[in-house]
Every structure is written in structure tokens, then in C-alpha cells.
Design a protein around this motif. Structure first.
Motif, PDB file in Angstrom:
ATOM      1  N   VAL A   1       0.840  -1.192   0.000  1.00 41.48           N
ATOM      2  CA  VAL A   1       0.000   0.000   0.000  1.00 41.48           C
ATOM      3  C   VAL A   1       0.879   1.247   0.000  1.00 41.48           C
ATOM      4  N   ARG A   2       0.519   2.164  -0.854  1.00 38.77           N
ATOM      5  CA  ARG A   2       1.273   3.414  -0.914  1.00 38.77           C
ATOM      6  C   ARG A   2       0.308   4.585  -0.877  1.00 38.77           C
ATOM      7  N   PHE A   3       0.785   5.654  -0.327  1.00 38.52           N
ATOM      8  CA  PHE A   3      -0.027   6.858  -0.281  1.00 38.52           C
ATOM      9  C   PHE A   3       0.858   7.996  -0.768  1.00 38.52           C
ATOM     10  N   ARG A   4       1.939   8.209  -0.020  1.00 38.17           N
ATOM     11  CA  ARG A   4       2.929   9.185  -0.449  1.00 38.17           C
ATOM     12  C   ARG A   4       3.717   8.564  -1.614  1.00 38.17           C
ATOM     13  N   GLY A   5       4.070   9.391  -2.601  1.00 35.36           N
ATOM     14  CA  GLY A   5       4.811   8.887  -3.753  1.00 35.36           C
ATOM     15  C   GLY A   5       6.190   8.382  -3.367  1.00 35.36           C
ATOM     16  N   GLN A   6       6.778   7.610  -4.278  1.00 42.35           N
ATOM     17  CA  GLN A   6       8.103   7.056  -3.990  1.00 42.35           C
ATOM     18  C   GLN A   6       9.175   8.132  -4.006  1.00 42.35           C
ATOM     19  N   ASP A   7      10.205   7.901  -3.216  1.00 41.78           N
ATOM     20  CA  ASP A   7      11.364   8.794  -3.283  1.00 41.78           C
ATOM     21  C   ASP A   7      12.258   8.317  -4.413  1.00 41.78           C
TER      22      ASP A   7
ATOM     23  N   HIS B   1      -3.243   3.089   4.618  1.00 37.49           N
ATOM     24  CA  HIS B   1      -2.196   2.122   4.962  1.00 37.49           C
ATOM     25  C   HIS B   1      -2.717   0.902   5.719  1.00 37.49           C
ATOM     26  N   GLY B   2      -3.987   0.906   6.001  1.00 37.85           N
ATOM     27  CA  GLY B   2      -4.569  -0.238   6.701  1.00 37.85           C
ATOM     28  C   GLY B   2      -4.011  -0.425   8.113  1.00 37.85           C
TER      29      GLY B   2
ATOM     30  N   LEU C   1       9.000   8.900   7.553  1.00 45.88           N
ATOM     31  CA  LEU C   1       9.328   8.204   8.798  1.00 45.88           C
ATOM     32  C   LEU C   1       8.172   7.312   9.237  1.00 45.88           C
ATOM     33  N   LEU C   2       6.962   7.876   9.202  1.00 47.61           N
ATOM     34  CA  LEU C   2       5.807   7.092   9.645  1.00 47.61           C
ATOM     35  C   LEU C   2       5.579   5.882   8.734  1.00 47.61           C
ATOM     36  N   GLU C   3       5.777   6.077   7.425  1.00 48.67           N
ATOM     37  CA  GLU C   3       5.594   4.946   6.505  1.00 48.67           C
ATOM     38  C   GLU C   3       6.628   3.856   6.771  1.00 48.67           C
ATOM     39  N   LYS C   4       7.817   4.272   7.165  1.00 50.19           N
ATOM     40  CA  LYS C   4       8.849   3.282   7.503  1.00 50.19           C
ATOM     41  C   LYS C   4       8.388   2.466   8.717  1.00 50.19           C
ATOM     42  N   MET C   5       7.819   3.169   9.701  1.00 52.41           N
ATOM     43  CA  MET C   5       7.353   2.496  10.907  1.00 52.41           C
ATOM     44  C   MET C   5       6.187   1.539  10.596  1.00 52.41           C
ATOM     45  N   VAL C   6       5.328   1.976   9.664  1.00 52.38           N
ATOM     46  CA  VAL C   6       4.199   1.111   9.267  1.00 52.38           C
ATOM     47  C   VAL C   6       4.738  -0.153   8.597  1.00 52.38           C
ATOM     48  N   ARG C   7       5.777   0.008   7.766  1.00 52.58           N
ATOM     49  CA  ARG C   7       6.364  -1.163   7.095  1.00 52.58           C
ATOM     50  C   ARG C   7       6.935  -2.132   8.140  1.00 52.58           C
ATOM     51  N   LEU C   8       7.656  -1.591   9.111  1.00 48.33           N
ATOM     52  CA  LEU C   8       8.240  -2.458  10.139  1.00 48.33           C
ATOM     53  C   LEU C   8       7.143  -3.194  10.910  1.00 48.33           C
TER      54      LEU C   8
END
Lengths: 303, 96
Positions: free
Chosen positions: A131-137, B16-17, B50-57
Motif C-alpha cells: 500500500v502506498r499513499f505518499r509517492g516514492q522517493d 495504509h490499513g 518516517l511514519l511509513e517506515k514504521m508502518v512497514r516495520l
């Protein structure tokens, strides 16, 4: 292209249950996950391998096909299909001499995978589409020479058809990364775009060694000038300067030329220093007359 | 600050569920900032990587918020050490 033993990658038996595969994958993913191994290319490669092995072995259909064909996977039909899929799904590109890759490269699969299963799926850990929301870096590398970054530069890059005007401040370091907000991949369903990260690779093809804003160089001083003192001419980054050498200058003595170094990053008009180390040059191939003069000197008990 | 620089926690979580409690626990552990706007609580877009990284972990490796806090702290140390090593390597090159 080599056959990949996915069972070996995950360290499981060929008869391993779905649960055992999941457990083995989780264990390795925790070890190699890119988020847990910043700037570690080796870990990222391992993570891709583990991810790919899991993609195949956790999917009953793919696992069946993999087990059936095994090492005889290289069928012409599959190969053609894969080639078509690859040409449609190229995830990397060049722009104006710069290369970039998307941040989510952990989902790239090997040629072996693509030839067998045709293209890549973005599945992750058997949980379906990431799942993605913010675009990729995006990450890009920009190669410049040391003299290029002696002055502040304005360059225009083209990324995904969009022009980005970029100001590269003088004095940027080798390996330094700058972030350009909002110029990464587009967001999904109203999400913000990712960022573009440009890492500078500064090639130093000058005779100076650089440490931040300071420059270092070793210069030769003729023996007689080191003993008696005199004037020598040395190169700086911006041209030649004349220097006075004090009488009795030692080999290895260092002098500082204030402000003759490199520009200080983001401090306009301020420069580091140039440090010169003197290397006293002992003359070789003396003429008979010169040799006699040294012998005469020796007789004076000069020490 | 422009309005589009903020995203509601609700939208982020839907996308992000993850449960909103996950985001609040990250806030509680001082990993990220939450902005209190008149109508709802928002996240600044700068916080998203940062938050997306935490969600992935959390989602991909089954790491709980307490573990994430420890990882966040250690990753900060790793990154500082990597920068220090790079700076020292540059200094060594100068001496070569």
C-alpha cells in the motif's frame, strides 16, 4: 542467467510446510529489511533474494510450477513472455546523463524469476500489493568535478519529463545528498509526491587533497633555498602565487595560505585555507664544481 | 503553512490499513509530531517518510510499537555512526 534455488535461499527443506516457509522468510526479512539496514547495499540484495524466494514458495501455484520445471525452466515461450514483460516494466531510467532509481527497489526480481513467471508482481510477504499513499522517493547521483563545485552552479535536470531548476551551492562535499521536496514519484489518491534525493559524487582531478573547505598539497623546495631562504612559485586553485621560504626551512614544514582553500558550503564569500607541506629536494647529478663546493662545505664541519 | 501540507490521521490510516492507535503510539513514543487542528488531528507531510517506515516495520515484520521505538533510537545511532565513519574516511584520504 542462473537457476536460483529458492529453498536454499530461505534455508528450508523442499518439503517445508507453508508455515515453515513463512517463519523462515520472516526471520530473514527481519535480518535484511532495508529499513533496518540503512545504506547497506549487500543487505538490500539479500532482502531482494529472500523476498523473491518467498514470493514463489508462499504462492501454491508458483511453487508447484517451480517444483515441476525445476532446473528445466528455460522454455522458449516463457523466455519470450518475460522479455516482453521486461520491456514494459522498466523501473529505472536515465535523464540527461544522470541515473536514478526508485526507492522501492526491493521489489525488483531476478531475470530467472521473470523468465519463469513472466514479469514481476508487487506482492510483498504474501500480503498482496504494497500500500502506498505518499509517492516514492527517487535517488539520483550527479557526478561533478572538484572545479565544478568551486563556484555555485545552476543546472536544469529533467526528471520524468519535468524540468527542475537546481542550485548546487559551491563547496558541496563528495557524497553529500540534497533533498528536492516533491520531485519524487506522484502520490496515490491525493497523497503527497515523494522527494528527489541527489547524491553528489565529486571527482577530484586536481593536485590538491581536500578536507572540507581546506586544501592540502606537498610542494618541492630546492635544497639551497631551504637552507638560505628565498622565493618559490606555487600553484593554488586560482593561479600561481609567490612564496617566501624562510632560511633554515625543515623538510616537512607546513605553511598555511589563509583563504586560498575551497569555498565554505553555504557561506558565500568564505573560503578555507591551503596547507602546503614543503618537501626539500636533494639535488642529484651534481657537476664537478658543485660536488667540490659540497665537499668544501663538509670540511667546515657543517652539521 | 498551507493546508495541503497536512494529512489527516484518519486518511493516512485508511490508506495504509493501520489503526489510528498505531499512529498515536508513535506520537506517544516521541517518534513523530501530531498537529492539533480545530477539526481533526493532522500529520505534516514531512513526517510521512518516517511514519511509513514504521508502518512497514509493523506490517511486514510484525514489530510492535515498543520494538519500533527501540529500533528508531538505534537507527538514529547507526546513521550518526555512518556519517562519522564517512567523515573519518575522507580525512584518511587526505592523509594518504
Amino acid at each position: 542467467m542462473d537457476f536460483i534455488d529458492y529453498y536454499k535461499v530461505l534455508g528450508v527443506d523442499k518439503k517445508a510446510s507453508t508455515e515453515e516457509i513463512k517463519k523462515a522468510y520472516r526471520k530473514l526479512a527481519r535480518k535484511y529489511h532495508p529499513d533496518l539496514n540503512p545504506n547497506d547495499v549487500e543487505a538490500e540484495k539479500n532482502f531482494k533474494r529472500v523476498n523473491e524466494a518467498n514470493e514463489v514458495l508462499s504462492d501454491p501455484e508458483k511453487r508447484k510450477k517451480y517444483d515441476e520445471y525445476g532446473k528445466d525452466w528455460q522454455h522458449a515461450e516463457e523466455f519470450e513472455k518475460a522479455k516482453r514483460a521486461r520491456s514494459q516494466q522498466s523501473g529505472q531510467g536515465d535523464f540527461g546523463g544522470y541515473t536514478y532509481s526508485s526507492g522501492g527497489s526491493a521489489q525488483d526480481f531476478s531475470d530467472f524469476f521473470e523468465s519463469m513467471f513472466g514479469g514481476r508482481s508487487a506482492g510483498f510477504g504474501g500480503r498482496g500489493q504494497r500500500v502506498r499513499f505518499r509517492g516514492q522517493d527517487y535517488n539520483a547521483e550527479l557526478k561533478l568535478s572538484l572545479m565544478d563545485v568551486y563556484t555555485t552552479q545552476k543546472q536544469t535536470l529533467t526528471v520524468n519529463g519535468k524540468n527542475i531548476r537546481l542550485t548546487i551551492p559551491a563547496g558541496i562535499e563528495d557524497g553529500q545528498t540534497i533533498k528536492i521536496s516533491g520531485h519524487g514519484g506522484p502520490g496515490v489518491e491525493g497523497g503527497p509526491a515523494g522527494d528527489l534525493y541527489i547524491t553528489f559524487s565529486i571527482v577530484n582531478n586536481t593536485s590538491f587533497r581536500r578536507d572540507g573547505p581546506n586544501l592540502y598539497k606537498t610542494v618541492e623546495v630546492p635544497l639551497v633555498k631551504a637552507v638560505l631562504g628565498g622565493e618559490i612559485q606555487v600553484e593554488t586553485l586560482t593561479g600561481k602565487v609567490k612564496l617566501k621560504v624562510a632560511p633554515g626551512t625543515d623538510n616537512g614544514a607546513q605553511v598555511k595560505l589563509k583563504g586560498k582553500g575551497f569555498p565554505k558550503y553555504k557561506k558565500e564569500g568564505q573560503f578555507g585555507d591551503l596547507y602546503l607541506t614543503y618537501q626539500v629536494k636533494v639535488p642529484k647529478n651534481l657537476t664537478t664544481e658543485q660536488k667540490e663546493l659540497f665537499e668544501a662545505l663538509e670540511k667546515t664541519n657543517l652539521k | 503553512m498551507k493546508k495541503e501540507n497536512y494529512i489527516s490521521i484518519e486518511t493516512f490510516c485508511k490508506r495504509h490499513g493501520v489503526g489510528e492507535s498505531f499512529v498515536y503510539s508513535m506520537y506517544e513514543y516521541e517518534i513523530l509530531q501530531v498537529e492539533n487542528k480545530p477539526d481533526k488531528r493532522m500529520l505534516h507531510v514531512e513526517e510521512l517518510p518516517l511514519l511509513e517506515k514504521m508502518v512497514r516495520l509493523h506490517n511486514e515484520l510484525d514489530i510492535n510499537p515498543e520494538g519500533i521505538q527501540a529500533i528508531h533510537h538505534l537507527l538514529g545511532q547507526v546513521e550518526n555512526l555512518q556519517e562519522e565513519v564517512a567523515a573519518l574516511k575522507r580525512k584518511l584520504d587526505v592523509l594518504k
